[in-house]
Design a protein around this motif. Structure first.
Motif, PDB file in Angstrom:
ATOM      1  N   GLU A  30      -0.380  -1.660   6.387  1.00 12.89           N
ATOM      2  CA  GLU A  30      -1.132  -2.064   7.573  1.00 12.89           C
ATOM      3  C   GLU A  30      -2.535  -1.917   7.826  1.00 12.89           C
ATOM      4  OE1 GLU A  30       1.081  -0.982  11.282  1.00 12.89           O
ATOM      5  OE2 GLU A  30       2.974  -1.827  10.255  1.00 12.89           O
ATOM      6  N   SER A  31      -3.119  -1.195   6.967  1.00 13.66           N
ATOM      7  CA  SER A  31      -4.575  -0.551   6.960  1.00 13.66           C
ATOM      8  C   SER A  31      -4.894  -0.443   5.777  1.00 13.66           C
ATOM      9  CB  SER A  31      -4.779   0.563   7.723  1.00 13.66           C
ATOM     10  OG  SER A  31      -4.233   1.648   7.274  1.00 13.66           O
ATOM     11  N   ASN A  32      -6.321  -0.375   5.421  1.00 11.17           N
ATOM     12  CA  ASN A  32      -6.909  -0.044   4.152  1.00 11.17           C
ATOM     13  C   ASN A  32      -6.460   1.310   3.755  1.00 11.17           C
ATOM     14  OD1 ASN A  32      -8.464  -2.290   3.523  1.00 11.17           O
ATOM     15  ND2 ASN A  32     -10.048  -1.905   5.037  1.00 11.17           N
ATOM     16  N   GLU A  33      -6.309   2.312   4.639  1.00  8.99           N
ATOM     17  CA  GLU A  33      -6.026   3.611   4.193  1.00  8.99           C
ATOM     18  C   GLU A  33      -4.610   3.688   3.470  1.00  8.99           C
ATOM     19  OE1 GLU A  33      -7.306   2.818   7.407  1.00  8.99           O
ATOM     20  OE2 GLU A  33      -9.257   3.762   6.809  1.00  8.99           O
ATOM     21  N   GLN A  34      -3.676   2.851   4.121  1.00  7.64           N
ATOM     22  CA  GLN A  34      -2.289   2.595   3.890  1.00  7.64           C
ATOM     23  C   GLN A  34      -2.307   2.191   2.291  1.00  7.64           C
ATOM     24  OE1 GLN A  34       0.176   0.793   7.014  1.00  7.64           O
ATOM     25  NE2 GLN A  34       0.771   2.855   7.752  1.00  7.64           N
ATOM     26  N   LEU A  35      -3.130   0.974   2.379  1.00  6.78           N
ATOM     27  CA  LEU A  35      -3.134   0.353   1.061  1.00  6.78           C
ATOM     28  C   LEU A  35      -3.484   1.280  -0.176  1.00  6.78           C
ATOM     29  CD1 LEU A  35      -3.081  -2.423  -0.616  1.00  6.78           C
ATOM     30  CD2 LEU A  35      -5.537  -2.524   0.151  1.00  6.78           C
ATOM     31  N   ILE A  36      -4.404   1.940   0.299  1.00 10.61           N
ATOM     32  CA  ILE A  36      -4.884   2.967  -0.721  1.00 10.61           C
ATOM     33  C   ILE A  36      -3.893   3.961  -1.205  1.00 10.61           C
ATOM     34  CG2 ILE A  36      -6.507   4.764  -1.576  1.00 10.61           C
ATOM     35  CD1 ILE A  36      -8.728   2.885  -0.271  1.00 10.61           C
ATOM     36  N   ASP A  37      -3.322   4.598  -0.090  1.00  6.56           N
ATOM     37  CA  ASP A  37      -2.114   5.350  -0.458  1.00  6.56           C
ATOM     38  C   ASP A  37      -1.157   4.825  -1.273  1.00  6.56           C
ATOM     39  OD1 ASP A  37      -3.423   7.435   0.929  1.00  6.56           O
ATOM     40  OD2 ASP A  37      -2.220   7.402   2.946  1.00  6.56           O
ATOM     41  N   ILE A  38      -0.421   3.533  -0.801  1.00  5.66           N
ATOM     42  CA  ILE A  38       0.467   3.060  -1.700  1.00  5.66           C
ATOM     43  C   ILE A  38       0.204   2.567  -3.052  1.00  5.66           C
ATOM     44  CG2 ILE A  38       1.899   0.947  -1.443  1.00  5.66           C
ATOM     45  CD1 ILE A  38       1.956   0.991   1.657  1.00  5.66           C
ATOM     46  N   LEU A  39      -1.104   1.972  -3.226  1.00  9.33           N
ATOM     47  CA  LEU A  39      -1.381   1.705  -4.571  1.00  9.33           C
ATOM     48  C   LEU A  39      -1.508   3.033  -5.331  1.00  9.33           C
ATOM     49  CD1 LEU A  39      -4.243  -0.834  -3.843  1.00  9.33           C
ATOM     50  CD2 LEU A  39      -1.933  -1.359  -4.787  1.00  9.33           C
ATOM     51  N   SER A  40      -1.859   4.124  -4.983  1.00 11.77           N
ATOM     52  CA  SER A  40      -2.036   5.551  -5.532  1.00 11.77           C
ATOM     53  C   SER A  40      -0.641   6.158  -5.912  1.00 11.77           C
ATOM     54  CB  SER A  40      -2.816   6.376  -4.772  1.00 11.77           C
ATOM     55  OG  SER A  40      -4.030   5.909  -4.485  1.00 11.77           O
ATOM     56  N   TYR A  41       0.439   5.991  -4.958  1.00 11.00           N
ATOM     57  CA  TYR A  41       1.698   6.718  -5.250  1.00 11.00           C
ATOM     58  C   TYR A  41       2.809   5.843  -5.301  1.00 11.00           C
ATOM     59  CZ  TYR A  41      -1.718  10.113  -3.686  1.00 11.00           C
ATOM     60  OH  TYR A  41      -2.623  11.339  -3.498  1.00 11.00           O
ATOM     61  N   GLU A  42       2.747   4.646  -5.199  1.00  7.29           N
ATOM     62  CA  GLU A  42       3.807   3.805  -5.386  1.00  7.29           C
ATOM     63  C   GLU A  42       3.754   2.516  -6.465  1.00  7.29           C
ATOM     64  OE1 GLU A  42       5.659   2.358  -1.774  1.00  7.29           O
ATOM     65  OE2 GLU A  42       5.037   4.151  -0.545  1.00  7.29           O
ATOM     66  N   GLY A  43       4.595   1.800  -6.646  1.00 13.28           N
ATOM     67  CA  GLY A  43       4.505   0.809  -7.569  1.00 13.28           C
ATOM     68  C   GLY A  43       5.528   0.730  -8.738  1.00 13.28           C
ATOM     69  N   PRO A  44       5.647  -0.346  -9.518  1.00 15.01           N
ATOM     70  CA  PRO A  44       4.509  -1.131  -9.769  1.00 15.01           C
ATOM     71  C   PRO A  44       4.574  -2.509  -8.924  1.00 15.01           C
ATOM     72  CG  PRO A  44       6.367  -1.472 -11.426  1.00 15.01           C
ATOM     73  CD  PRO A  44       6.821  -0.348 -10.564  1.00 15.01           C
ATOM     74  N   PHE A  45       3.604  -3.056  -8.920  1.00 17.42           N
ATOM     75  CA  PHE A  45       3.235  -4.332  -7.947  1.00 17.42           C
ATOM     76  C   PHE A  45       2.920  -5.343  -8.827  1.00 17.42           C
ATOM     77  CE2 PHE A  45       2.033  -0.368  -5.636  1.00 17.42           C
ATOM     78  CZ  PHE A  45       2.928  -0.507  -4.571  1.00 17.42           C
TER      79      PHE A  45
END
Length: 128
Positions: A30-45
């Protein structure tokens, strides 16, 4: 990945994806901060969906953040025709031929939505 704060829309997309693409899960930021956290620790996308109506996010910056973390991915830009045109730079939109738009309401034509998701997933599968 869905980037935006429209809970109703992200829930709808998640449910559609669960039904039609059983092996795919939709992460939501929902935010840039959440985006960076998700990209850093989850995936692949394999692809992203960006809400162009969210005034708290700049779609071009969101796309650049995603590309910077995980490389180019197909993106579906969601909103009204004017919000997409006004808020998404043509260079960003044209980076991948799989990039496309989803006009609201996104479930107006379910076949179109599913087709666009299939195109994104096909690209992701070809990159594996």
């Amino acid at each position: 990945m869905y980037v935006g704060d429209n809970v109703e829309e992200s829930t709808l997309l998640s449910n559609i994806i669960k039904v039609h693409f059983k092996k795919v899960q939709l992460a939501v930021a929902e935010s840039n901060e959440q985006l960076i956290d998700i990209l850093s620790y989850e995936g692949p996308f394999g692809f992203c969906i960006i809400d162009c109506s969210n005034k708290g996010l700049i779609p071009d910056d969101v796309y650049s953040t995603i590309s910077g973390f995980i490389g180019e991915r197909p993106c579906l830009f969601v909103g009204s025709p004017s919000s997409i045109k006004d808020r998404v730079d043509q260079d960003v939109y044209q980076r991948l031929e799989e990039n496309d738009t989803l006009l609201r309401p996104i479930d107006k034509d379910l076949n179109v939505l599913i087709s666009k998701l299939q195109i994104c997933l096909k690209w992701a599968k070809e990159q594996e």
